[in-house]
Design a protein around this motif. Structure first.
Motif, PDB file in Angstrom:
ATOM      1  N   LEU A  37      67.881 -17.573  32.536  1.00 35.13           N
ATOM      2  CA  LEU A  37      67.648 -18.818  31.911  1.00 35.13           C
ATOM      3  C   LEU A  37      66.569 -19.533  32.780  1.00 35.13           C
ATOM      4  O   LEU A  37      65.584 -20.176  32.192  1.00 35.13           O
ATOM      5  N   TRP A  38      66.989 -19.737  34.004  1.00 32.44           N
ATOM      6  CA  TRP A  38      65.966 -20.636  34.725  1.00 32.44           C
ATOM      7  C   TRP A  38      64.517 -20.071  34.727  1.00 32.44           C
ATOM      8  O   TRP A  38      63.567 -20.618  34.951  1.00 32.44           O
ATOM      9  N   CYS A  69      69.312  -9.033  30.749  1.00 30.74           N
ATOM     10  CA  CYS A  69      70.382  -9.755  29.938  1.00 30.74           C
ATOM     11  C   CYS A  69      71.407  -8.664  29.998  1.00 30.74           C
ATOM     12  O   CYS A  69      72.668  -8.721  30.174  1.00 30.74           O
ATOM     13  N   LEU A 126      70.473 -15.333  23.497  1.00 35.32           N
ATOM     14  CA  LEU A 126      69.077 -15.486  24.121  1.00 35.32           C
ATOM     15  C   LEU A 126      68.026 -15.246  22.630  1.00 35.32           C
ATOM     16  O   LEU A 126      66.775 -15.855  22.795  1.00 35.32           O
ATOM     17  N   ASP A 169      72.352 -16.969  35.046  1.00 30.44           N
ATOM     18  CA  ASP A 169      71.777 -18.163  34.940  1.00 30.44           C
ATOM     19  C   ASP A 169      70.257 -18.017  35.397  1.00 30.44           C
ATOM     20  O   ASP A 169      69.341 -18.616  35.128  1.00 30.44           O
ATOM     21  N   PRO A 220      61.992 -13.412  35.549  1.00 30.76           N
ATOM     22  CA  PRO A 220      63.346 -12.936  35.120  1.00 30.76           C
ATOM     23  C   PRO A 220      63.994 -11.599  35.638  1.00 30.76           C
ATOM     24  O   PRO A 220      65.044 -11.455  35.651  1.00 30.76           O
ATOM     25  N   MET A 266      65.377 -17.973  21.732  1.00 32.96           N
ATOM     26  CA  MET A 266      64.003 -17.760  21.672  1.00 32.96           C
ATOM     27  C   MET A 266      63.301 -17.835  20.257  1.00 32.96           C
ATOM     28  O   MET A 266      62.122 -18.185  20.161  1.00 32.96           O
ATOM     29  N   SER A 299      72.010 -22.135  27.546  1.00 30.19           N
ATOM     30  CA  SER A 299      70.941 -21.249  27.179  1.00 30.19           C
ATOM     31  C   SER A 299      69.982 -22.438  26.586  1.00 30.19           C
ATOM     32  O   SER A 299      68.691 -22.256  27.191  1.00 30.19           O
ATOM     33  N   VAL A 350      63.501 -10.025  29.880  1.00 29.95           N
ATOM     34  CA  VAL A 350      64.608 -10.815  29.789  1.00 29.95           C
ATOM     35  C   VAL A 350      65.662 -10.053  29.208  1.00 29.95           C
ATOM     36  O   VAL A 350      66.955 -10.048  29.517  1.00 29.95           O
ATOM     37  N   TYR A 376      66.949 -22.919  29.314  1.00 31.82           N
ATOM     38  CA  TYR A 376      65.630 -22.026  28.840  1.00 31.82           C
ATOM     39  C   TYR A 376      64.740 -22.981  28.208  1.00 31.82           C
ATOM     40  O   TYR A 376      63.281 -22.475  28.553  1.00 31.82           O
TER      41      TYR A 376
END
Length: 437
Positions: A436-437, A268, A291, A433, A423, A295, A377, A264, A381
């Protein structure tokens, strides 16, 4: 007939036992999660650190999770094994497994510290530390001191479930809370009036971990159901195989999270550089910082879920060892209902109050892009929180039943296939995006 130690686990009402063991365990794990979160909270609100310090904290976070993974593998596995042994009235295996676990924890923590110190720069780069020079500088400063504290952190976390298995969930909770409170008190002092920056945040954390480790040592010298002696300390492959196999799910849950974080955070950094806004140098660290915060909130919810399930381990293990499968099944029903309730509460918070959550982490000092990306997010997320916490509780319960293979298979399917592969694949079509999905 000899009376079994902790025999109340076979006779007291299931609901009472779940509250007695799970609540202290939840508090212990949430407080442990707050170590890094508290650091990030104060760092985010220090104007001279801001989102750069926030991003640096995010970079280092998975490396503390790796240390935690090794610790909980040893601790949770030993906890389950000791509980099963006491249920079967086998005190010899119980005290030897604890001594074995202590030695294993000390050796593995020292080895991990040396790896972190020797390979610091490439390790930080793997987790996105080179997003810009300022973030890397802060990450390096923070990580150096955190690495020095790894042996204390791992020892305290590994001993926590072992102390619970001895019938003292409250002491396990108190030792963790004491360390966290120390961190909470020292963090603002070191960061604001003393202006020690990332170094101050890390030192405050390590001092709290040292206190927790010290309290754990004291308890080990005054255990109740299991008495340690000189003969307890040695390496017995037979016992090690048993308790590590019971704890492997806890380890894989954490290590797969680390691998997922690496994927991730790298994606990112990669796709943030292609974004019209976050591709600009002054905003490059924002996706990583945000993020990290999202998290961390996820980790709090998961800590509650793990605490609910891990608190059940001594109860489940004892009853399985005593042949009371009916009580283990009833406890599982209670657990599933509790996990779903936790997930629902967390979901409501992230979907309806994302601005308030990000506001706690210094949004007022940052650009509007910081808040906008954070709101999105949180809502995307974390939209499957209910299923996430139910999954986590189920994996740990299977582990407590001795079904380590099935628990591991399910956990790895979730964390590796979905947590790493998606990811990497989805940003190709949806950009940031997609992560995140």
């Amino acid at each position: 007939m000899e009376i079994k130690a902790n025999s109340f686990l076979e006779t007291d009402p299931i609901g009472t036992l779940m509250r007695k063991y799970s609540i202290p365990c939840i508090i212990s794990l949430v407080v442990a999660a707050l170590y890094n979160i508290v650091d990030q909270l104060f760092i985010a609100n220090a104007s001279y650190l801001g989102s750069y310090g926030n991003a640096a904290n995010t970079v280092v976070f998975p490396l503390t999770v790796l240390a935690l993974g090794i610790a909980v593998m040893i601790g949770d596995g030993t906890c389950a094994f000791v509980s099963i042994s006491l249920g079967a009235n086998d005190k010899e295996d119980a005290h030897r497994s604890i001594g074995n676990a202590i030695l294993l924890c000390l050796i593995s923590s020292i080895v991990l510290t040396l790896i972190y110190l020797v390979f610091m720069d490439p390790i930080l780069a793997v987790f996105g530390g080179r997003v810009n020079a300022e973030t890397f500088k802060h990450a390096r400063e923070y990580f150096f001191w955190i690495a020095l504290g790894v042996p204390f952190y791992m020892f305290g976390q590994a001993m926590n479930p072992i102390i619970r298995s001895d019938g003292s969930p409250r002491f396990a909770m108190v030792s963790t809370v004491a360390g966290a409170v120390t961190n909470i008190i020292l963090d603002p002092i070191f960061i604001f009036p003393l202006h020690m920056g990332m170094r101050g945040a890390a030192i405050a954390t390590v001092l709290g971990q040292i206190l927790t480790a010290g309290l754990s040592v004291w308890y080990l010298l005054h255990m109740k159901a299991v008495k340690l002696e000189r003969g307890s300390f040695g390496f017995w492959p037979r016992l090690m195989k048993r308790f590590l196999s019971l704890g492997i799910t806890s380890f894989l849950a954490q290590i797969s999270l680390v691998i997922s974080m690496a994927a991730v955070q790298n994606m990112c950094t990669k796709y943030g550089a292609l974004d019209p806004i976050f591709g600009q140098a002054q905003y490059a660290q924002i996706p990583l910082a945000v993020l990290g915060i999202v998290m961390k909130f996820f980790q709090i919810a998961i800590s509650v879920a793990i605490g609910l399930a891990a608190g059940c381990i001594p109860v489940v293990g004892f009853n399985m060892g005593a042949g009371r499968k009916d009580r283990a099944k009833k406890l599982f029903t209670y657990l599933l209902l509790s996990e779903a309730a936790v997930g629902l509460i967390a979901l409501v918070i992230v979907e309806f109050f994302p601005r308030q959550l990000i506001g706690i982490f210094g949004a007022g000092n940052e650009s509007a892009y910081y808040t906008q990306f954070a709101v999105k997010s949180f809502r995307i997320y974390l939209c499957m929180m209910v299923l996430s916490v139910v999954n986590k509780g189920t994996f740990i319960y299977l582990q407590a039943l001795g079904k380590a293979g099935l628990s591991t298979l399910l956990s790895m399917l979730r964390e590796i296939v979905f947590g790493v592969a998606l990811p990497i694949i989805m940003p190709r079509f949806l950009g940031l995006d997609g992560i995140l999905w």
